[in-house]
Design a protein around this motif. Structure first.
Motif, mmCIF file in Angstrom:
data_model
loop_
_atom_site.group_PDB
_atom_site.id
_atom_site.type_symbol
_atom_site.label_atom_id
_atom_site.label_comp_id
_atom_site.label_asym_id
_atom_site.label_seq_id
_atom_site.Cartn_x
_atom_site.Cartn_y
_atom_site.Cartn_z
ATOM 1 N N MET A 190 0.830 -1.210 0.000
ATOM 2 C CA MET A 190 0.000 0.000 0.000
ATOM 3 C C MET A 190 0.861 1.255 0.000
ATOM 4 O O MET A 190 0.586 2.217 -0.730
ATOM 5 C CB MET A 190 -0.915 0.009 1.224
ATOM 6 N N ALA A 191 1.897 1.266 0.816
ATOM 7 C CA ALA A 191 2.766 2.445 0.883
ATOM 8 C C ALA A 191 3.450 2.683 -0.464
ATOM 9 O O ALA A 191 3.570 3.822 -0.922
ATOM 10 C CB ALA A 191 3.813 2.264 1.984
ATOM 11 N N LEU A 192 3.869 1.607 -1.111
ATOM 12 C CA LEU A 192 4.527 1.726 -2.415
ATOM 13 C C LEU A 192 3.543 2.239 -3.470
ATOM 14 O O LEU A 192 3.877 3.135 -4.257
ATOM 15 C CB LEU A 192 5.101 0.374 -2.828
ATOM 16 N N SER A 193 2.348 1.695 -3.490
ATOM 17 C CA SER A 193 1.342 2.160 -4.445
ATOM 18 C C SER A 193 0.942 3.603 -4.173
ATOM 19 O O SER A 193 0.698 4.377 -5.108
ATOM 20 C CB SER A 193 0.110 1.254 -4.394
ATOM 21 N N PHE A 194 0.874 3.971 -2.891
ATOM 22 C CA PHE A 194 0.543 5.354 -2.554
ATOM 23 C C PHE A 194 1.579 6.306 -3.132
ATOM 24 O O PHE A 194 1.243 7.348 -3.704
ATOM 25 C CB PHE A 194 0.457 5.524 -1.036
ATOM 26 N N PHE A 195 2.852 5.958 -2.984
ATOM 27 C CA PHE A 195 3.899 6.824 -3.538
ATOM 28 C C PHE A 195 3.773 6.940 -5.049
ATOM 29 O O PHE A 195 3.884 8.043 -5.611
ATOM 30 C CB PHE A 195 5.289 6.284 -3.185
ATOM 31 N N MET A 196 3.568 5.821 -5.720
ATOM 32 C CA MET A 196 3.445 5.847 -7.178
ATOM 33 C C MET A 196 2.267 6.709 -7.616
ATOM 34 O O MET A 196 2.364 7.479 -8.580
ATOM 35 C CB MET A 196 3.299 4.415 -7.710
ATOM 36 N N TRP A 197 1.148 6.595 -6.914
ATOM 37 C CA TRP A 197 -0.042 7.404 -7.239
ATOM 38 C C TRP A 197 0.208 8.882 -6.978
ATOM 39 O O TRP A 197 -0.070 9.728 -7.826
ATOM 40 C CB TRP A 197 -1.233 6.914 -6.416
ATOM 41 N N GLU A 198 0.725 9.189 -5.804
ATOM 42 C CA GLU A 198 0.945 10.596 -5.445
ATOM 43 C C GLU A 198 1.942 11.256 -6.390
ATOM 44 O O GLU A 198 1.750 12.391 -6.830
ATOM 45 C CB GLU A 198 1.428 10.673 -3.992
ATOM 46 N N THR A 199 2.991 10.533 -6.752
ATOM 47 C CA THR A 199 4.048 11.093 -7.590
ATOM 48 C C THR A 199 3.662 11.181 -9.063
ATOM 49 O O THR A 199 3.901 12.204 -9.721
ATOM 50 C CB THR A 199 5.333 10.258 -7.445
ATOM 51 N N HIS A 200 3.067 10.116 -9.575
ATOM 52 C CA HIS A 200 2.868 10.006 -11.018
ATOM 53 C C HIS A 200 1.438 10.264 -11.484
ATOM 54 O O HIS A 200 1.178 10.268 -12.689
ATOM 55 C CB HIS A 200 3.315 8.626 -11.496
ATOM 56 N N ALA A 201 0.513 10.480 -10.573
ATOM 57 C CA ALA A 201 -0.870 10.758 -10.975
ATOM 58 C C ALA A 201 -1.409 12.007 -10.292
ATOM 59 O O ALA A 201 -1.860 12.941 -10.961
ATOM 60 C CB ALA A 201 -1.764 9.552 -10.663
ATOM 61 N N LYS A 240 -19.328 19.075 -12.280
ATOM 62 C CA LYS A 240 -19.439 20.378 -12.946
ATOM 63 C C LYS A 240 -18.319 20.614 -13.954
ATOM 64 O O LYS A 240 -18.412 21.513 -14.791
ATOM 65 C CB LYS A 240 -19.425 21.495 -11.904
ATOM 66 N N GLY A 241 -17.252 19.848 -13.850
ATOM 67 C CA GLY A 241 -16.141 20.033 -14.771
ATOM 68 C C GLY A 241 -15.277 21.232 -14.448
ATOM 69 O O GLY A 241 -14.500 21.678 -15.298
ATOM 70 N N ASP A 242 -15.383 21.768 -13.222
ATOM 71 C CA ASP A 242 -14.500 22.854 -12.818
ATOM 72 C C ASP A 242 -13.153 22.262 -12.416
ATOM 73 O O ASP A 242 -13.008 21.033 -12.321
ATOM 74 C CB ASP A 242 -15.117 23.666 -11.678
ATOM 75 N N PRO A 243 -12.127 23.088 -12.194
ATOM 76 C CA PRO A 243 -10.791 22.540 -11.911
ATOM 77 C C PRO A 243 -10.746 21.569 -10.730
ATOM 78 O O PRO A 243 -10.042 20.556 -10.791
ATOM 79 C CB PRO A 243 -9.946 23.788 -11.651
ATOM 80 N N ALA A 244 -11.499 21.871 -9.670
ATOM 81 C CA ALA A 244 -11.472 20.986 -8.503
ATOM 82 C C ALA A 244 -12.065 19.623 -8.845
ATOM 83 O O ALA A 244 -11.520 18.570 -8.476
ATOM 84 C CB ALA A 244 -12.235 21.616 -7.346
ATOM 85 N N ASP A 245 -13.178 19.619 -9.563
ATOM 86 C CA ASP A 245 -13.803 18.366 -9.976
ATOM 87 C C ASP A 245 -12.884 17.587 -10.911
ATOM 88 O O ASP A 245 -12.712 16.369 -10.768
ATOM 89 C CB ASP A 245 -15.136 18.666 -10.666
ATOM 90 N N LEU A 246 -12.261 18.278 -11.855
ATOM 91 C CA LEU A 246 -11.372 17.616 -12.811
ATOM 92 C C LEU A 246 -10.154 17.030 -12.115
ATOM 93 O O LEU A 246 -9.690 15.935 -12.473
ATOM 94 C CB LEU A 246 -10.942 18.603 -13.895
ATOM 95 N N LEU A 247 -9.617 17.743 -11.119
ATOM 96 C CA LEU A 247 -8.485 17.216 -10.365
ATOM 97 C C LEU A 247 -8.871 15.911 -9.669
ATOM 98 O O LEU A 247 -8.140 14.913 -9.728
ATOM 99 C CB LEU A 247 -8.000 18.235 -9.339
ATOM 100 N N LEU A 248 -10.019 15.892 -9.012
ATOM 101 C CA LEU A 248 -10.454 14.684 -8.323
ATOM 102 C C LEU A 248 -10.711 13.544 -9.303
ATOM 103 O O LEU A 248 -10.374 12.385 -9.029
ATOM 104 C CB LEU A 248 -11.719 14.969 -7.509
ATOM 105 N N ARG A 249 -11.282 13.865 -10.450
ATOM 106 C CA ARG A 249 -11.538 12.817 -11.444
ATOM 107 C C ARG A 249 -10.223 12.218 -11.943
ATOM 108 O O ARG A 249 -10.101 10.999 -12.091
ATOM 109 C CB ARG A 249 -12.324 13.399 -12.628
ATOM 110 N N ASP A 250 -9.249 13.073 -12.200
ATOM 111 C CA ASP A 250 -7.951 12.581 -12.671
ATOM 112 C C ASP A 250 -7.229 11.796 -11.577
ATOM 113 O O ASP A 250 -6.555 10.794 -11.852
ATOM 114 C CB ASP A 250 -7.081 13.743 -13.143
#
Length: 246
Positions: free
Chosen positions: A119-130, A200-210
């Protein structure tokens, strides 16, 4: 079978055998070091956590997560600060092995979560690369803090039905899950799953979707607000369970 069709079948068999032999020879040449392949394109090379992900990253990440020694070696590359935790059992189906107490992860996490090495390894990969690339794309600044709702907890799967006799254990029960509730940007803006997953497609929503979509690349299971009401205020991220991206 006519002589012509028999000859054609024999040619097809020889072509298949020749292809398999060439493939095996090529694989052996790579493994033995006779032919040098750049590590990012070598499926047998260790996971490089800082390298830009490519089509082999998922394979290398999965292999690292399966092998405790390999997982800890990859985790040591991340620069995160953590304490190794002794293996423990806390109840039927509860406890963890090869886990860490994550004290610092490049972003502030509030209470230090207890996470299995995968989990810690996947968390780093997600935080860094996504997550960080998505934040910079939509806001031009990084995420500096993540608020979470917990990691390890000896409990069953929560489907909003209360206590269900005989229900299976949650991935939280083995420190293989982490619930993310909000993000704070460098400029101070706080983005919450509950309020900003809006459609709504605003920046905050788009960030969460990505961020949600990116998590599906690095975790086995990802659940968000569209899954059910229990997850309306957080992303549930897990390793080791069924493959799902909801």
């Amino acid at each position: 079978m006519t002589p012509t069709s028999a000859a054609s079948s024999r040619r097809g068999l020889w072509v298949s055998l020749a292809f398999c032999a060439a493939l095996a020879a090529g694989a052996w040449a790579v493994i033995s070091g006779t032919v040098e392949v750049p590590e990012r394109f070598n499926p047998w090379a260790p996971l490089d956590v800082m390298a830009e992900p490519n089509w082999l990253t998922g394979f290398k990440l999965a292999r690292a997560r399966r092998e405790p020694t390999r997982c800890l070696a990859a985790l040591a590359q991340t620069g995160m600060q953590y304490d190794l935790m002794p293996d423990r059992m806390t109840g039927e189906g509860c406890g963890f092995e090869n886990a860490v107490l994550l004290r610092s992860a490049g972003v502030r996490l509030g209470t230090a979560p207890s996470l299995s090495c995968p989990m810690a390894l996947s968390f780093f990969m997600w935080e860094t690369h996504a997550l960080q690339p998505a934040a910079k794309q939509h806001f031009g600044e990084p995420v500096v803090a993540i608020a979470h709702l917990g990691s390890y907890a000896c409990r069953n799967v929560n489907r909003g039905e209360g206590a269900v006799p005989g229900a299976s254990r949650s991935r939280h029960a083995t420190a293989d899950a982490f619930d993310i509730a909000s993000l704070t940007l460098a400029g101070g803006q706080r983005i919450t799953v509950r309020k900003d997953w809006s459609g709504k497609g605003d920046p905050a929503d788009l960030l969460l979707r990505d961020a949600h979509r990116g998590a599906c690349r690095f975790f086995d299971g990802v659940l968000g607000p569209d899954y059910n009401a229990v997850h309306r205020d957080h992303f549930h991220l897990e390793t080791g369970g069924y493959s799902m991206c909801r």
